[in-house]
Enzyme design. Structure first.
Site, PDB file in Angstrom:
ATOM      1  N   CYS A 392      96.117  -0.748  52.195  1.00  0.00           N
ATOM      2  CA  CYS A 392      96.028  -0.469  53.629  1.00  0.00           C
ATOM      3  C   CYS A 392      94.659  -0.893  54.178  1.00  0.00           C
ATOM      4  O   CYS A 392      94.437  -2.068  54.394  1.00  0.00           O
ATOM      5  CB  CYS A 392      96.346   1.002  53.897  1.00  0.00           C
ATOM      6  SG  CYS A 392      96.912   1.277  55.581  1.00  0.00           S
ATOM      7  N   HIS A 518     101.143   2.049  51.287  1.00  0.00           N
ATOM      8  CA  HIS A 518     100.489   2.934  50.310  1.00  0.00           C
ATOM      9  C   HIS A 518     101.366   3.036  49.070  1.00  0.00           C
ATOM     10  O   HIS A 518     102.118   4.015  48.911  1.00  0.00           O
ATOM     11  CB  HIS A 518     100.268   4.318  50.916  1.00  0.00           C
ATOM     12  CG  HIS A 518      99.122   4.368  51.865  1.00  0.00           C
ATOM     13  ND1 HIS A 518      97.815   4.512  51.451  1.00  0.00           N
ATOM     14  CD2 HIS A 518      99.077   4.256  53.209  1.00  0.00           C
ATOM     15  CE1 HIS A 518      97.012   4.507  52.505  1.00  0.00           C
ATOM     16  NE2 HIS A 518      97.752   4.346  53.590  1.00  0.00           N
ATOM     17  N   GLU A 520     100.693   3.876  46.204  1.00  0.00           N
ATOM     18  CA  GLU A 520     100.351   4.994  45.295  1.00  0.00           C
ATOM     19  C   GLU A 520     101.294   6.175  45.426  1.00  0.00           C
ATOM     20  O   GLU A 520     101.368   7.010  44.527  1.00  0.00           O
ATOM     21  CB  GLU A 520      98.899   5.441  45.522  1.00  0.00           C
ATOM     22  CG  GLU A 520      98.594   6.163  46.833  1.00  0.00           C
ATOM     23  CD  GLU A 520      98.207   5.232  47.977  1.00  0.00           C
ATOM     24  OE1 GLU A 520      98.613   4.059  47.950  1.00  0.00           O
ATOM     25  OE2 GLU A 520      97.511   5.688  48.909  1.00  0.00           O
TER      26      GLU A 520
HETATM   27  N1  GLN Z   1      92.350   2.846  59.442  1.00  0.00           N
HETATM   28  C1  GLN Z   1      93.368   1.886  59.219  1.00  0.00           C
HETATM   29  C2  GLN Z   1      94.511   2.024  60.219  1.00  0.00           C
HETATM   30  O1  GLN Z   1      94.631   3.014  60.887  1.00  0.00           O
HETATM   31  C3  GLN Z   1      93.909   1.966  57.804  1.00  0.00           C
HETATM   32  C4  GLN Z   1      94.610   3.259  57.514  1.00  0.00           C
HETATM   33  C5  GLN Z   1      94.840   3.480  56.051  1.00  0.00           C
HETATM   34  O2  GLN Z   1      94.164   2.919  55.201  1.00  0.00           O
HETATM   35  N2  GLN Z   1      95.785   4.311  55.725  1.00  0.00           N
HETATM   36  O3  GLN Z   1      95.306   1.140  60.361  1.00  0.00           O
END
Ligand code: GLN
Length: 560
Positions: A392, A518, A520
């Site tokens: 992400c 994500h 994970e």
């Molecule tokens: N801050 C970034 C967003 O809002 C990434 C978010 C994250 O890593 N979950 O898109």
């Protein structure tokens, strides 16, 4: 519980797990382990966590304080214990599996405003407790044989009282043999007197009883096994059978806990309390003991660096850490994870330091702090051919660094960090679509992606259609896609409509993969997630293929 034709069979059973004496005793892991054991007896198990705090969900909570926000397929932002539940019982849960005081009250207040209570005075008992019981019941109605409900906090907390009252009533509602109360306590060892002490357990049980609950089973956490004499004492003073005093001694790894608890007879006594015939549900722990044996028979050690912003609280990246471990088990490797504060890269942790890692992960995160250090990490990993997985935010920094250093867009950034950048390679969807309303809400939960057939990620997944969980606002800016592709960064996975870039990779690099999702949240101890598996495979190659780590004196003198 007799046979499937019998009515009692269809009756869902409920186990309530409470904790006393102290927080952080491992209630979540105890509940998860019990879930695993009951599932290994062929029962259908689901789980849920009731959290006494006032936040409607943990989505707004600082991960540096509260730990990871675990995201479910249906987009629930939930307590990190749900991660343990999913990993141990190997089921995908929904947002129904986590409830907070805030969520309960907001529903009760909404009903009151709608006039649903028909002019009654709305009170904790019965309205709040009914709302709590309703949520537990609804989960039971989904078809599980056993619902395990963990109550957050410890008995004696002010906020926990309505939950304890609700679960007390639950036995009356569901029937005596359909409810089992498990209470987790601490039995401390006092070195000066050389004794284990039962007094905190007695107090904790007294507190629980004062709320009307007599535990059926007491699980005692301790650093040394509880002797039979002590068990007898607890049994006598707390009024539970000796067999229901379970010694939960510190385990070498969290994966050992189900086995330890089974040896102590936890699942048997739970079944007996719930009228589930143990002989009709013999346990088959083979798959789990296979996991445990992998955990303890690793042949090599790998050093994995996680470069993030909440590193002083590793629980903030709990699922990332577990996913790394799962992949390690599959490769016969113990993975030593080093947590590195992104703000200190590259000043304290320079390229020389980072190159000593076998693999690097930049995990998710929000806000500007540490961003330049993460971007520097992505550059170092790309240039030094260091295996890198960007999750992400970790993908965002990969894209920003590539834009700056390969595409030559020196000002490239995400509009999350610089709203006036001349090269917004990561931006809100709204920016990309020139929509006026910029109030971007989060993309939450499972979304499908299509992978290019010849990509590294498709090979890892073994398929070209995947689904991963998301939690972010910003996206790869489609306007720059062609430029990236022309310069070698492959946008190898996309949303089905082709508009959103979900995966990037750098062909020719040993492993340089980023995902908008994500991954994970979907790794399992016996089924590592393909992307973590890919990273660890590349890390093994690196560890085997290269010269032994030589870290300069200067780099070594850095105190983390
Ligand atoms: N801050 C970034 C967003 O809002 C990434 C978010 C994250 O890593 N979950 O898109």
């Amino acid at each position: 519980m007799k046979s499937r034709g019998d009515l009692t069979w269809r009756m869902t059973k409920f186990v309530f797990v409470t904790g006393g004496v102290s927080s952080s005793l491992g209630k979540g892991l105890t509940a998860s382990s019990l879930g695993r054991l009951l599932k290994s007896r062929g029962l259908r198990v689901t789980m849920c966590k009731l959290d006494p705090y006032i936040n409607v969900d943990p989505g707004t909570m600082n991960p540096g304080e509260h730990g990871e926000v675990f995201v479910t397929d249906d987009g629930g932002e939930t307590d990190l214990d749900l991660g343990h539940y999913e990993r141990f019982i190997d089921e995908s849960l929904s947002k129904m599996s986590n409830t907070t005081t805030g969520a309960i009250y907001s529903n009760v207040i909404a009903k009151e405003r709608r006039g649903d209570y028909l002019g009654k005075t709305v009170q904790v008992i019965p309205h709040v407790t009914d709302e709590i019981k309703d949520r537990i019941r609804r989960l039971g109605a989904l078809g599980a044989d056993v619902v395990i409900v963990e109550i957050g906090g410890t008995v004696g907390d002010i906020e926990i009282v309505p939950f304890i009252e609700a679960i007390r009533q639950y036995r009356r509602d569901a029937g005596k043999n359909n409810v089992c109360y498990v209470h987790l306590t601490l039995v401390p060892y006092l070195a000066p007197s050389g004794e284990q002490k039962t007094k905190p357990t007695q107090h904790s049980v007294t507190e629980l009883r004062s709320r009307g609950i007599q535990p059926d089973i007491i699980v005692c956490r301790s650093d040394q096994p509880i002797s039979d004499t002590l068990k007898r004492k607890i049994s006598l003073l707390c009024d539970v059978p000796i067999a229901a005093v379970i010694s939960a001694v510190d385990a070498p790894s969290i994966y050992d806990i189900p086995v330890t608890l089974h040896e102590e007879g936890l699942d048997r006594i739970v079944c007996e309390t719930l009228d589930i015939e143990v002989d009709e549900h013999p346990i088959d722990l083979a798959a789990w003991t296979e996991v445990v044996s992998r955990v303890h028979s690793t042949r090599r050690r790998l050093r994995i660096g996680v470069i993030g912003k909440y590193v002083s609280m590793p629980d903030a990246y709990l699922s990332v850490a577990e996913s790394i471990r799962h992949a390690g088990f599959a490769h016969g490797a113990t993975t030593d994870i080093e947590w590195i504060d992104a703000e200190r890269v590259p000043s304290d942790y320079n390229a020389e330091y980072l190159r000593a890692f076998d693999g690097i992960i930049v995990p998710g995160g929000f806000g500007e702090r540490g961003i330049e250090g993460m971007i520097a990490t992505a550059t170092i990993a790309r240039e030094l051919e260091l295996p890198y997985l960007g999750i992400c935010l970790g993908m965002h920094v990969q894209v920003i660094e590539y834009a700056r250093n390969v595409l030559g867009l020196l000002d490239a950034n995400s509009t999350e960090f610089n709203t006036s950048t001349s090269a917004p390679v990561i931006a809100l969807m709204a920016d990309q679509l020139d929509v006026l309303d910029k109030g971007g809400t989060m993309r939450l939960g499972a979304y499908p992606a299509m992978l290019k057939a010849d990509s590294i990620v498709a090979q890892l997944y073994g398929t070209t259609v995947v689904s991963e969980r998301h939690r972010h606002r910003y996206e790869f800016n489609d306007r720059y896609r062609e430029q990236f592709e022309l310069h070698g960064l492959s946008c190898c996975g996309n949303s089905p409509d082709g508009r959103l870039v979900e995966f990037v990779e750098l062909p020719g690099h040993p492993f340089y993969v980023g995902t908008q999702a994500h991954p994970e949240f979907k790794s399992r101890p016996d089924r590592p997630h393909p992307l973590f598996d890919g990273l660890v495979a590349a890390a093994v190659n690196r560890a085997e293929g290269r010269e032994p780590h030589i870290i300069s004196e200067e780099a070594l003198s850095v105190s983390p």
